[in-house]
Every structure is written in structure tokens, then in C-alpha cells.
Design a protein around this motif. Structure first.
Motif, PDB file in Angstrom:
ATOM      1  N   THR A 152       0.843  -1.187   0.000  1.00 47.26           N
ATOM      2  CA  THR A 152       0.000   0.000   0.000  1.00 47.26           C
ATOM      3  C   THR A 152       0.880   1.240   0.000  1.00 47.26           C
ATOM      4  O   THR A 152       2.094   1.176   0.245  1.00 47.26           O
ATOM      5  CB  THR A 152      -0.898   0.061   1.255  1.00 47.26           C
ATOM      6  OG1 THR A 152      -0.089   0.312   2.407  1.00 47.26           O
ATOM      7  CG2 THR A 152      -1.684  -1.237   1.442  1.00 47.26           C
ATOM      8  N   ASP A 153       0.235   2.375  -0.237  1.00 49.08           N
ATOM      9  CA  ASP A 153       0.968   3.636  -0.126  1.00 49.08           C
ATOM     10  C   ASP A 153       1.502   3.840   1.294  1.00 49.08           C
ATOM     11  O   ASP A 153       2.523   4.497   1.495  1.00 49.08           O
ATOM     12  CB  ASP A 153       0.057   4.804  -0.503  1.00 49.08           C
ATOM     13  CG  ASP A 153      -0.259   4.845  -1.989  1.00 49.08           C
ATOM     14  OD1 ASP A 153       0.526   4.282  -2.782  1.00 49.08           O
ATOM     15  OD2 ASP A 153      -1.292   5.441  -2.363  1.00 49.08           O
ATOM     16  N   ALA A 154       0.797   3.259   2.265  1.00 48.80           N
ATOM     17  CA  ALA A 154       1.237   3.397   3.650  1.00 48.80           C
ATOM     18  C   ALA A 154       2.567   2.698   3.885  1.00 48.80           C
ATOM     19  O   ALA A 154       3.437   3.228   4.584  1.00 48.80           O
ATOM     20  CB  ALA A 154       0.176   2.836   4.593  1.00 48.80           C
ATOM     21  N   ASP A 155       2.734   1.488   3.316  1.00 51.40           N
ATOM     22  CA  ASP A 155       4.010   0.782   3.454  1.00 51.40           C
ATOM     23  C   ASP A 155       5.162   1.655   2.964  1.00 51.40           C
ATOM     24  O   ASP A 155       6.204   1.779   3.627  1.00 51.40           O
ATOM     25  CB  ASP A 155       3.997  -0.516   2.632  1.00 51.40           C
ATOM     26  CG  ASP A 155       2.986  -1.537   3.122  1.00 51.40           C
ATOM     27  OD1 ASP A 155       3.384  -2.499   3.787  1.00 51.40           O
ATOM     28  OD2 ASP A 155       1.792  -1.369   2.812  1.00 51.40           O
ATOM     29  N   ARG A 156       4.965   2.237   1.797  1.00 48.02           N
ATOM     30  CA  ARG A 156       6.042   3.024   1.192  1.00 48.02           C
ATOM     31  C   ARG A 156       6.291   4.312   1.965  1.00 48.02           C
ATOM     32  O   ARG A 156       7.445   4.725   2.156  1.00 48.02           O
ATOM     33  CB  ARG A 156       5.705   3.300  -0.265  1.00 48.02           C
ATOM     34  CG  ARG A 156       5.749   2.015  -1.104  1.00 48.02           C
ATOM     35  CD  ARG A 156       5.145   2.170  -2.476  1.00 48.02           C
ATOM     36  NE  ARG A 156       5.228   0.895  -3.199  1.00 48.02           N
ATOM     37  CZ  ARG A 156       4.520   0.604  -4.282  1.00 48.02           C
ATOM     38  NH1 ARG A 156       3.683   1.491  -4.782  1.00 48.02           N
ATOM     39  NH2 ARG A 156       4.642  -0.567  -4.872  1.00 48.02           N
ATOM     40  N   ALA A 157       5.221   4.949   2.439  1.00 44.91           N
ATOM     41  CA  ALA A 157       5.389   6.187   3.198  1.00 44.91           C
ATOM     42  C   ALA A 157       6.090   5.930   4.529  1.00 44.91           C
ATOM     43  O   ALA A 157       6.971   6.702   4.947  1.00 44.91           O
ATOM     44  CB  ALA A 157       4.022   6.835   3.437  1.00 44.91           C
ATOM     45  N   CYS A 158       5.731   4.823   5.180  1.00 51.35           N
ATOM     46  CA  CYS A 158       6.358   4.502   6.465  1.00 51.35           C
ATOM     47  C   CYS A 158       7.831   4.137   6.283  1.00 51.35           C
ATOM     48  O   CYS A 158       8.680   4.541   7.087  1.00 51.35           O
ATOM     49  CB  CYS A 158       5.611   3.364   7.155  1.00 51.35           C
ATOM     50  SG  CYS A 158       3.984   3.838   7.785  1.00 51.35           S
ATOM     51  N   GLN A 159       8.146   3.376   5.234  1.00 50.80           N
ATOM     52  CA  GLN A 159       9.558   3.057   5.022  1.00 50.80           C
ATOM     53  C   GLN A 159      10.356   4.316   4.683  1.00 50.80           C
ATOM     54  O   GLN A 159      11.493   4.470   5.142  1.00 50.80           O
ATOM     55  CB  GLN A 159       9.741   2.028   3.913  1.00 50.80           C
ATOM     56  CG  GLN A 159      11.232   1.693   3.708  1.00 50.80           C
ATOM     57  CD  GLN A 159      11.466   0.474   2.866  1.00 50.80           C
ATOM     58  OE1 GLN A 159      10.986  -0.609   3.168  1.00 50.80           O
ATOM     59  NE2 GLN A 159      12.214   0.646   1.777  1.00 50.80           N
ATOM     60  N   LYS A 160       9.777   5.207   3.904  1.00 48.30           N
ATOM     61  CA  LYS A 160      10.462   6.454   3.563  1.00 48.30           C
ATOM     62  C   LYS A 160      10.778   7.251   4.834  1.00 48.30           C
ATOM     63  O   LYS A 160      11.888   7.788   4.993  1.00 48.30           O
ATOM     64  CB  LYS A 160       9.596   7.285   2.616  1.00 48.30           C
ATOM     65  CG  LYS A 160      10.235   8.571   2.113  1.00 48.30           C
ATOM     66  CD  LYS A 160       9.323   9.218   1.060  1.00 48.30           C
ATOM     67  CE  LYS A 160      10.001  10.438   0.419  1.00 48.30           C
ATOM     68  NZ  LYS A 160      10.084  11.574   1.364  1.00 48.30           N
ATOM     69  N   LEU A 161       9.819   7.298   5.754  1.00 49.79           N
ATOM     70  CA  LEU A 161      10.039   8.013   7.005  1.00 49.79           C
ATOM     71  C   LEU A 161      11.199   7.387   7.782  1.00 49.79           C
ATOM     72  O   LEU A 161      12.088   8.093   8.279  1.00 49.79           O
ATOM     73  CB  LEU A 161       8.750   7.962   7.839  1.00 49.79           C
ATOM     74  CG  LEU A 161       8.722   8.682   9.184  1.00 49.79           C
ATOM     75  CD1 LEU A 161       7.289   9.057   9.534  1.00 49.79           C
ATOM     76  CD2 LEU A 161       9.309   7.840  10.314  1.00 49.79           C
ATOM     77  N   ILE A 162      11.209   6.049   7.879  1.00 51.42           N
ATOM     78  CA  ILE A 162      12.257   5.356   8.629  1.00 51.42           C
ATOM     79  C   ILE A 162      13.614   5.542   7.961  1.00 51.42           C
ATOM     80  O   ILE A 162      14.616   5.849   8.620  1.00 51.42           O
ATOM     81  CB  ILE A 162      11.905   3.861   8.762  1.00 51.42           C
ATOM     82  CG1 ILE A 162      10.642   3.686   9.610  1.00 51.42           C
ATOM     83  CG2 ILE A 162      13.071   3.079   9.374  1.00 51.42           C
ATOM     84  CD1 ILE A 162      10.058   2.284   9.580  1.00 51.42           C
ATOM     85  N   TYR A 163      13.631   5.365   6.650  1.00 52.30           N
ATOM     86  CA  TYR A 163      14.890   5.500   5.907  1.00 52.30           C
ATOM     87  C   TYR A 163      15.477   6.895   6.071  1.00 52.30           C
ATOM     88  O   TYR A 163      16.685   7.053   6.297  1.00 52.30           O
ATOM     89  CB  TYR A 163      14.641   5.203   4.429  1.00 52.30           C
ATOM     90  CG  TYR A 163      15.857   5.373   3.553  1.00 52.30           C
ATOM     91  CD1 TYR A 163      16.761   4.328   3.390  1.00 52.30           C
ATOM     92  CD2 TYR A 163      16.102   6.574   2.876  1.00 52.30           C
ATOM     93  CE1 TYR A 163      17.882   4.476   2.590  1.00 52.30           C
ATOM     94  CE2 TYR A 163      17.213   6.732   2.073  1.00 52.30           C
ATOM     95  CZ  TYR A 163      18.103   5.679   1.929  1.00 52.30           C
ATOM     96  OH  TYR A 163      19.214   5.830   1.142  1.00 52.30           O
ATOM     97  N   GLU A 164      14.649   7.909   5.961  1.00 55.66           N
ATOM     98  CA  GLU A 164      15.137   9.280   6.015  1.00 55.66           C
ATOM     99  C   GLU A 164      15.586   9.681   7.417  1.00 55.66           C
ATOM    100  O   GLU A 164      16.300  10.681   7.576  1.00 55.66           O
ATOM    101  CB  GLU A 164      14.073  10.237   5.487  1.00 55.66           C
ATOM    102  CG  GLU A 164      13.864  10.085   3.982  1.00 55.66           C
ATOM    103  CD  GLU A 164      12.845  11.053   3.407  1.00 55.66           C
ATOM    104  OE1 GLU A 164      12.154  11.748   4.201  1.00 55.66           O
ATOM    105  OE2 GLU A 164      12.735  11.116   2.159  1.00 55.66           O
ATOM    106  N   ALA A 165      15.172   8.922   8.426  1.00 58.44           N
ATOM    107  CA  ALA A 165      15.686   9.155   9.770  1.00 58.44           C
ATOM    108  C   ALA A 165      17.000   8.405  10.009  1.00 58.44           C
ATOM    109  O   ALA A 165      17.926   8.930  10.630  1.00 58.44           O
ATOM    110  CB  ALA A 165      14.646   8.726  10.809  1.00 58.44           C
TER     111      ALA A 165
END
Length: 299
Positions: free
Chosen positions: A67-80
Motif C-alpha cells: 500500500t501507499d502506507a508501506d512506502r510512506a512509512c519506510q520512507k520516514l524510517i529511511y530518512e531518519a
């Protein structure tokens, strides 16, 4: 174990982190890394909650759900993680296109973060609230830190090597009692092999043992329940590395064992050329492991 629920902003401005660049420094301890991971998992979990009940099922490689949520959550984690630990590797289940995983491993024998932004995506899509944010850390191929955040229940399973295993800051260990008619054994739902055949042990466990079988659709939460002493064992047949690292760190720190389904060691894991291969595994308490392995081999 000291509480590990510091806010994300306070952790990213810790004394060992350059406040401008937020870079990892060699004297940062696993305890501080764990505090950072716990705060980050909560932040990602809040984002997942914002999406919950509002997403459509998409597909990625091999027709797996995303889902878009999976990708948005991984992006948040990666960017931190990326600016804070610029020398560490990163493996994530998703990428922006869904055509591949995210795999940045400058040193396979070094530190590598392994992330599943939403473990239990099918549950998430269906509105079945058993899913988790998983953040794990391998060092020399061994899990040294793990966070599994049960998002909808707001339960944080957290461990780091030498720091103990906790559930919402309460120390726990694996269940030391022998298998009995009160024992929970967790299993993944997909047990079919490459030839379309199912093993016979699930039917035996359901019909001819007194154990309480549970299938909730999240391999990471299955393992977390072993680490918390709730279940005696958890078996996953089709899990990937990102389903395994974080709960394995929990189980190991809680005194449990992690092997493949034949009893061979899963860790240290060889990260050379890892591109998403399955990592079948059994996570169990020492009191249950040999019995469960024997059942898996014989049935």
C-alpha cells in the motif's frame, strides 16, 4: 532496563549526535540506538494509523500486497536512519516502484538496518488490526537490536544485546515451562511449498496435540510473542529477512533460540547479494525447541 520511550526529537539530539548533521559517532551505545529505534517505530506507527482504513491494495513483485502506507512509512524510517548512521547499511521491504527491495549494503560484515514498515500488510488492508512496524539491526550478520511495534495495540517489544528484552518497558523472558495443553504455538498462514503441497505437521498439531495453534498474519508479532513468554514457538515458512531480524533480536535477548526448520543456525546471516530470498525459521523457547523441530522433521 531503563525506559526506552524517549521522544524521537530528544533522541536525535542526543549528546553523541551532531545536532546539525545528526551523524552516528563510534561511541554511541546500543542502548542509545535502541532508544532511537523505539522512538522512530512509534513515529512510523502513528503514520500507519493515519492511513489505516483509507488505503487500497496495490501489488508489487510476485503479486505481493503493498500500500501507499508501506512506502510512506519506510520512507520516514529511511530518512531518519540514513543521515544519523551514514556508514550503516539498509535493507527494506519496499522501494518507490515496488519492482525491488531497498538494499544498500556497503559492508555486509558491518552494521545493517533491516526494516519492514508494516508487517502484516494484508491484515492492514482488510482492517484487521494485527500488524507491526519492525526495525532490526544486524552487526556482522547477527541481530543485535530489534523493535517490533504492535501499532493498533500500542505495545512496544524492544531489545538490544546486553540490554534485555522488554514489553512496554517491562522485562520479559521466553517461557521456560515444557510444552503442555496450555502452550501457544504460532504459525504463518502460507505453508504451501513451491510444488503446491502442504506439510502434514499443521494438521497433526491442530488435531493430535493439545497445543493451542494461533495464526494472526504477522510473523514479527509471532516472534515477539515468543520473546514475551506468551507462546512457546513460532514458525514462519515464507518469511523474508525483514520479517525475521527484529523479532529474532527479541527472542535471542529473551533467552530463546532461532534456527531454520531443520535446526540449523540462521545467524550469522550472509548478506552478500541478498535480494529478498525466503528465510524459513523457527523461534522457540529452549524448553520447546527440540520437540517442535522433531515434529517439523518427521511430519
Amino acid at each position: 532496563m531503563a525506559p526506552v520511550t524517549s521522544s524521537f526529537d530528544s533522541i536525535t539530539s542526543a549528546k553523541n549526535v551532531n545536532p546539525r548533521l545528526r551523524l552516528y559517532t563510534p561511541d554511541m551505545t546500543l542502548k542509545e540506538d535502541l532508544q532511537f529505534a523505539v522512538a522512530l517505530a512509534r513515529r512510523s506507527g502513528q503514520l500507519a494509523r493515519d492511513y489505516y482504513g483509507k488505503v487500497k491494495r496495490l501489488t508489487k513483485r510476485n503479486d505481493e500486497a503493498v500500500t501507499d502506507a508501506d512506502r510512506a512509512c519506510q520512507k520516514l524510517i529511511y530518512e531518519a536512519i540514513r543521515p544519523r548512521f551514514p556508514g550503516d547499511g539498509f535493507i527494506g521491504e519496499e522501494n518507490d516502484t515496488g519492482l525491488a527491495i531497498t538494499s544498500e549494503i556497503p559492508n555486509p560484515a558491518g552494521r545493517v538496518w533491516v526494516v519492514d514498515p508494516i508487517d502484516g500488510t494484508n491484515n492492514f488492508i482488510a482492517g484487521f488490526g494485527h500488524f507491526a512496524t519492525c526495525i532490526g539491526l544486524l552487526d556482522a550478520g547477527r541481530p543485535v537490536l530489534g523493535v517490533v511495534y504492535d501499532v493498533m495495540e500500542d505495545v512496544m517489544y524492544a531489545a538490544a544485546r546486553g540490554e534485555g528484552m522488554s514489553v512496554n518497558d517491562r522485562r520479559t523472558q521466553v517461557n521456560g515451562d515444557p510444552l503442555s495443553d496450555s502452550s501457544f504455538v504460532m504459525s504463518s498462514s502460507n505453508l504451501i511449498d513451491a510444488n503446491g503441497r502442504a506439510p502434514s505437521w499443521p494438521a497433526r498439531w491442530l488435531g493430535r496435540t493439545p497445543w493451542k495453534m494461533r495464526v494472526i498474519g504477522s510473523a514479527a508479532l509471532d516472534g515477539a510473542h515468543v520473546a514475551a513468554g506468551i507462546a512457546h514457538g513460532a514458525i514462519t515458512i515464507h518469511g523474508k529477512l525483514w520479517d525475521v531480524v527484529a523479532p529474532a533480536a527479541l527472542v535471542i535477548e529473551a533467552g530463546g533460540l532461532v534456527t531454520d526448520t531443520q535446526g540449523k543456525a540462521v545467524f550469522p546471516f550472509n548478506l552478500e547479494r541478498y535480494s529478498g530470498a525466503r528465510v524459513p525459521n523457527l523461534m522457540a523457547s529452549p524448553s520447546a525447541q527440540e520437540t517442535l523441530l522433531r515434529e517439523l522433521r518427521e511430519w
